[in-house]
Design a protein around this motif. Structure first.
Motif, PDB file in Angstrom:
ATOM      1  N   VAL A 245       0.833  -1.205   0.000  1.00 24.73           N
ATOM      2  CA  VAL A 245       0.000   0.000   0.000  1.00 24.73           C
ATOM      3  C   VAL A 245       0.867   1.255   0.000  1.00 24.73           C
ATOM      4  O   VAL A 245       0.589   2.226  -0.719  1.00 24.73           O
ATOM      5  N   ALA A 246       1.937   1.241   0.811  1.00 22.13           N
ATOM      6  CA  ALA A 246       2.833   2.396   0.860  1.00 22.13           C
ATOM      7  C   ALA A 246       3.430   2.689  -0.508  1.00 22.13           C
ATOM      8  O   ALA A 246       3.506   3.852  -0.939  1.00 22.13           O
ATOM      9  N   LYS A 247       3.829   1.646  -1.223  1.00 21.45           N
ATOM     10  CA  LYS A 247       4.461   1.845  -2.520  1.00 21.45           C
ATOM     11  C   LYS A 247       3.452   2.324  -3.566  1.00 21.45           C
ATOM     12  O   LYS A 247       3.831   3.038  -4.513  1.00 21.45           O
ATOM     13  N   GLU A 248       2.189   1.935  -3.402  1.00 19.92           N
ATOM     14  CA  GLU A 248       1.156   2.444  -4.314  1.00 19.92           C
ATOM     15  C   GLU A 248       1.058   3.966  -4.235  1.00 19.92           C
ATOM     16  O   GLU A 248       0.667   4.619  -5.206  1.00 19.92           O
ATOM     17  N   ARG A 249       1.396   4.521  -3.074  1.00 17.96           N
ATOM     18  CA  ARG A 249       1.379   5.966  -2.877  1.00 17.96           C
ATOM     19  C   ARG A 249       2.774   6.574  -2.907  1.00 17.96           C
ATOM     20  O   ARG A 249       2.981   7.711  -2.494  1.00 17.96           O
ATOM     21  N   GLU A 250       3.741   5.802  -3.370  1.00 18.31           N
ATOM     22  CA  GLU A 250       5.125   6.265  -3.558  1.00 18.31           C
ATOM     23  C   GLU A 250       5.778   6.706  -2.249  1.00 18.31           C
ATOM     24  O   GLU A 250       6.563   7.658  -2.209  1.00 18.31           O
ATOM     25  N   LEU A 251       5.472   5.995  -1.181  1.00 14.69           N
ATOM     26  CA  LEU A 251       6.115   6.253   0.108  1.00 14.69           C
ATOM     27  C   LEU A 251       7.357   5.380   0.245  1.00 14.69           C
ATOM     28  O   LEU A 251       7.368   4.221  -0.166  1.00 14.69           O
ATOM     29  N   HIS A 252       8.403   5.936   0.847  1.00 12.80           N
ATOM     30  CA  HIS A 252       9.502   5.110   1.322  1.00 12.80           C
ATOM     31  C   HIS A 252       9.049   4.416   2.599  1.00 12.80           C
ATOM     32  O   HIS A 252       8.134   4.877   3.289  1.00 12.80           O
ATOM     33  N   VAL A 253       9.695   3.302   2.943  1.00 13.88           N
ATOM     34  CA  VAL A 253       9.356   2.579   4.173  1.00 13.88           C
ATOM     35  C   VAL A 253      10.644   2.309   4.956  1.00 13.88           C
ATOM     36  O   VAL A 253      11.597   1.729   4.429  1.00 13.88           O
ATOM     37  N   HIS A 254      10.636   2.750   6.212  1.00 13.38           N
ATOM     38  CA  HIS A 254      11.759   2.506   7.117  1.00 13.38           C
ATOM     39  C   HIS A 254      11.290   1.629   8.267  1.00 13.38           C
ATOM     40  O   HIS A 254      10.203   1.834   8.806  1.00 13.38           O
ATOM     41  N   MET A 255      12.099   0.645   8.640  1.00 17.11           N
ATOM     42  CA  MET A 255      11.791  -0.194   9.797  1.00 17.11           C
ATOM     43  C   MET A 255      12.688   0.181  10.963  1.00 17.11           C
ATOM     44  O   MET A 255      13.915   0.124  10.857  1.00 17.11           O
ATOM     45  N   ASP A 256      12.045   0.581  12.072  1.00 18.41           N
ATOM     46  CA  ASP A 256      12.742   0.660  13.344  1.00 18.41           C
ATOM     47  C   ASP A 256      12.828  -0.767  13.847  1.00 18.41           C
ATOM     48  O   ASP A 256      11.898  -1.286  14.461  1.00 18.41           O
ATOM     49  N   GLY A 257      13.947  -1.399  13.559  1.00 17.47           N
ATOM     50  CA  GLY A 257      14.134  -2.799  13.932  1.00 17.47           C
ATOM     51  C   GLY A 257      15.101  -2.936  15.088  1.00 17.47           C
ATOM     52  O   GLY A 257      15.949  -3.839  15.079  1.00 17.47           O
ATOM     53  N   ALA A 258      14.952  -2.065  16.081  1.00 18.16           N
ATOM     54  CA  ALA A 258      15.843  -2.112  17.238  1.00 18.16           C
ATOM     55  C   ALA A 258      16.026  -3.538  17.741  1.00 18.16           C
ATOM     56  O   ALA A 258      17.129  -3.967  18.069  1.00 18.16           O
ATOM     57  N   ARG A 259      14.914  -4.292  17.768  1.00 17.38           N
ATOM     58  CA  ARG A 259      14.960  -5.696  18.209  1.00 17.38           C
ATOM     59  C   ARG A 259      14.493  -6.620  17.080  1.00 17.38           C
ATOM     60  O   ARG A 259      13.802  -7.614  17.336  1.00 17.38           O
ATOM     61  N   VAL A 260      14.879  -6.336  15.849  1.00 16.04           N
ATOM     62  CA  VAL A 260      14.400  -7.149  14.727  1.00 16.04           C
ATOM     63  C   VAL A 260      14.962  -8.567  14.772  1.00 16.04           C
ATOM     64  O   VAL A 260      14.328  -9.515  14.290  1.00 16.04           O
ATOM     65  N   PHE A 261      16.127  -8.758  15.382  1.00 17.80           N
ATOM     66  CA  PHE A 261      16.640 -10.122  15.525  1.00 17.80           C
ATOM     67  C   PHE A 261      15.750 -10.922  16.471  1.00 17.80           C
ATOM     68  O   PHE A 261      15.529 -12.117  16.261  1.00 17.80           O
ATOM     69  N   ASN A 262      15.225 -10.274  17.509  1.00 18.63           N
ATOM     70  CA  ASN A 262      14.237 -10.942  18.366  1.00 18.63           C
ATOM     71  C   ASN A 262      12.998 -11.325  17.567  1.00 18.63           C
ATOM     72  O   ASN A 262      12.462 -12.427  17.720  1.00 18.63           O
TER      73      ASN A 262
END
Length: 348
Positions: A163-180
């Protein structure tokens, strides 16, 4: 375990101290001037980190807050709208940096356990209008801190990014604990972050390093991000002594996060049977335990203070909510002490 401080510290996974292997690596680290691109230990860490998360390039930053701010600055221009879940760490705990330093406007979306649905995103994305700021970035958080370490699945991420890309948004992940988040659902970190344009993850939380985080994305993004890091005072010169611990963290400390999850579930199950305490065990997937205190007994702060008298450290994350976090420096004995003490406090 390397206990330099109080033993029973469940406040956060940020309280860990470096392993002996990290200390030795830091002592022996080969260093150079990183601002000039000459620190081999930082170069090694950045290449290793990019490989781990499946991105072209990575940047060593001082903290998760700095990494998220650098990402927002790199993805946006002043006056843009940045969309995120209503209790996102970027909005809640990062001192308003994206507004003060980035000049962007946060737009909050009500999530469920920290997760934004595609429909929820569609509903807040407005059409082109002279009155509206331009939406340019969506930020998601995995695992979600204030939702008790709740996780986004790969399918959920793909759906909202579509959906974000349909509206030409960039997407950032706050993955502070993404390994968890990855360990909790038995998948690779690279799979979870593949749909997003950039990801930040912390070395200084469950992975046990003393300092630092990583921002990763494509090479062009990281080249621009490096300049913003310098602007924010993040040119750390001979910081290979810090990067060396981060290398050990990435090479040796990711798989052991499963132990933290197992211990957290054990604690959660035990606490759920204690009078005047309640826990949503369905949400307990990683290393963060949110415990509700019955108002008839008292407040979260009262319980935190009672625990501190017993040399157990925890934190209140709301008027009636106490948070406990497992990490490499608490184990079975620490958990038993916590459970027994809470039984005595709540039922005594």
């Amino acid at each position: 375990m390397d206990h330099l401080y109080k033993r029973f510290d469940f406040r956060s996974d940020t309280v860990t101290v470096p392993t002996q292997e990290m200390r030795e690596a830091m002592y022996k680290a080969e260093v150079g001037d990183d601002v000039l691109g000459e620190d081999p230990s930082i170069q090694h860490l950045e290449h290793l980190a990019a490989e781990k998360v499946g991105k072209e390039a990575a940047l060593f930053v001082t903290s998760g807050t700095q990494g998220n701010l650098v990402a927002v600055l790199t993805h946006t221009k002043r006056g843009d709208e940045v969309l995120m879940e209503s209790e996102a760490h970027i909005y809640y705990y990062e001192v308003g940096g994206i507004a003060v330093l980035g000049g962007v406007i946060p737009r909050l979306i009500q999530g469920s356990a920290g997760v934004i649905t595609p429909d929820a995103l569609r509903n807040v994305l407005r059409g082109e209008n002279i009155h509206f700021p331009t939406p340019s970035l969506l930020c998601i958080e995995n695992s979600h801190n204030r939702a008790g370490g709740a996780i986004w699945t790969s399918e959920q991420i793909k759906a909202v990014v579509k959906v974000a890309k349909e509206r030409e948004l960039h997407v950032h992940m706050d993955g502070a604990r993404v390994f968890n988040a990855a360990i909790a659902q038995n998948c690779s970190v690279s799979e979870l972050v593949a749909p997003v344009d950039s990801v930040m993850f912390c070395l200084s939380k469950g992975l046990g390093a003393p300092v630092g985080s990583i921002l990763a994305g494509n090479a062009e993004f990281i080249n621009r991000a490096r300049k913003y890091r310098k602007m924010l005072g993040g040119g750390m010169r001979q910081a290979g002594v810090l990067a060396a611990a981060g290398i050990v963290a990435l090479e040796n400390m990711t798989e052991r996060l499963a132990d933290d999850h197992t211990l957290a579930l054990k604690i959660g199950q035990a606490l759920s049977n204690i009078e005047n305490l309640s826990i949503d065990l369905d949400r307990l997937k990683t290393n963060i335990i949110l415990v509700k205190v019955d108002p008839a007994w008292g407040t979260a702060e009262m319980l935190v203070q009672a625990l501190e008298k017993e040399e157990i450290l925890a934190g209140a994350s709301g008027p009636q909510t106490v948070r406990f976090v497992t990490h490499k420096d608490v184990g079975e004995l620490d958990a038993a002490k916590l459970i027994d003490t809470l039984k005595r406090i709540m039922e005594g």
